[in-house]
Design an enzyme around this catalytic site. Sequence first.
Site, PDB file in Angstrom:
ATOM      1  N   ASP A  21       0.572  -1.400   0.126  1.00 16.70           N
ATOM      2  CA  ASP A  21       0.193   0.267   0.088  1.00 16.70           C
ATOM      3  C   ASP A  21       0.990   1.244   0.246  1.00 16.70           C
ATOM      4  O   ASP A  21       0.160   2.150  -0.107  1.00 16.70           O
ATOM      5  CB  ASP A  21      -1.142  -0.087   1.288  1.00 16.70           C
ATOM      6  CG  ASP A  21      -0.357  -0.291   2.864  1.00 16.70           C
ATOM      7  OD1 ASP A  21       0.417  -0.576   2.263  1.00 16.70           O
ATOM      8  OD2 ASP A  21      -0.637   0.484   3.523  1.00 16.70           O
ATOM      9  N   GLU A 208      12.572   1.375  15.159  1.00 13.90           N
ATOM     10  CA  GLU A 208      11.878   2.350  14.351  1.00 13.90           C
ATOM     11  C   GLU A 208      11.515   3.846  15.543  1.00 13.90           C
ATOM     12  O   GLU A 208      11.926   4.687  15.275  1.00 13.90           O
ATOM     13  CB  GLU A 208      11.187   2.015  13.187  1.00 13.90           C
ATOM     14  CG  GLU A 208      10.754   3.178  12.460  1.00 13.90           C
ATOM     15  CD  GLU A 208      10.143   2.813  11.169  1.00 13.90           C
ATOM     16  OE1 GLU A 208       8.639   2.173  11.702  1.00 13.90           O
ATOM     17  OE2 GLU A 208       9.939   3.473  10.675  1.00 13.90           O
TER      18      GLU A 208
END
Length: 370
Positions: A21, A208
């Site tokens: 996506d 992250e």
Amino acid sequence: MSLSPAVLRSLPTVALHDHLDGGLRPATVLELSREQGLTPPGSSAEEVARWFHDAADSGSLPAYLETFERTVALLQTAPALRRVAREFVEDMVADGVVCAETRWAPHQHTAGGLTLDQAVQAVQDGLDEGVAAAREAGAPIVVGQLLCHLRHLEPTDDLVEIALARRGTGVVGLDLAGPEAGFPAERFRAQFERARAEGLHVTIHAGEADGPSSIASALDCGAERIGHGVRLLEDVRGQELGPVAARVLREQACLEVCPSSNLQTGAAAGATSTGTDAEHSPSAALLAGHPVLRLQELGLPLAISSDNRLMSRTSTSRELALAAEAGGWTLEEVEAVVLTGLAASFIPEAERTALRDEVVLPAFRAARGA
Ligand SMILES: [Zn+2]
């Protein structure tokens, strides 16, 4: 001597971390929007491309999240999923990728009435079409899909069941994506332990938006690779690896580093923009000080991917070229990164080995002779 962009572009690469996506073609966003009666964020492919990049680059979390709301909204039917999966393969081939894994979260694609398994089948159909066309054209590529659990949702067993039922037919493993801080991987430990016990592969986004403890938690849950993992550097002092970094090295848990994406999300400090130059030509300055360079110097296992090609206006080969140029990597160092990625891929071993021996090693040998 630094490698020329032409040599870098000619080399085969491996894409371990690429979101379905996050990789739509701008022209496909336009066409799917019109087909589905939705207003696209621009009237031309170039305007759409710029809108996605700028929104993702704005430093605003709502603007960043809106980019994915837009693409996910377009992917609620089997034909749309199939098309985007097929184009994923075509774009990988065009970029010189020979081993590609696409990841996506099926739970986000049921609003149009698809069951989870129907959605996974639609993606597999598109991947199969893309691979068949590539083989016919003589392009070597192997492709797998990873199904993502989302950290902020309740853990369920459905994706493990689907992955097990489809083992050997394209689904190669599971991932955990979504907001990292505040939603520890342990919540999904039962699912990942079962997956590993049954022989499925697991990668988990970590390091992250959160630090080394999140990476440790991902490893505890059975992750064989770490999505991003750049904040592992917080566990390194000088040349000395802390316990989590030492464990990543010992377990050879490949870090799937996506340099431009890290700059956009603020996971890594660096230049303030990921670059929108017309040619998208690599610029070493963009990655000055990026953790990927230090991680590579330290000998930690890493591969380079693009995360979200649409939002970062990038490709796998561009990300590799950016890192190689910024780090002044030699051809041997680039080869090591590509081979690390290939070895860490969840594609069946026989296919990986054939790719290595018949495609990757010969290509690097040829580049050395050039
Ligand atoms: Zn990702």
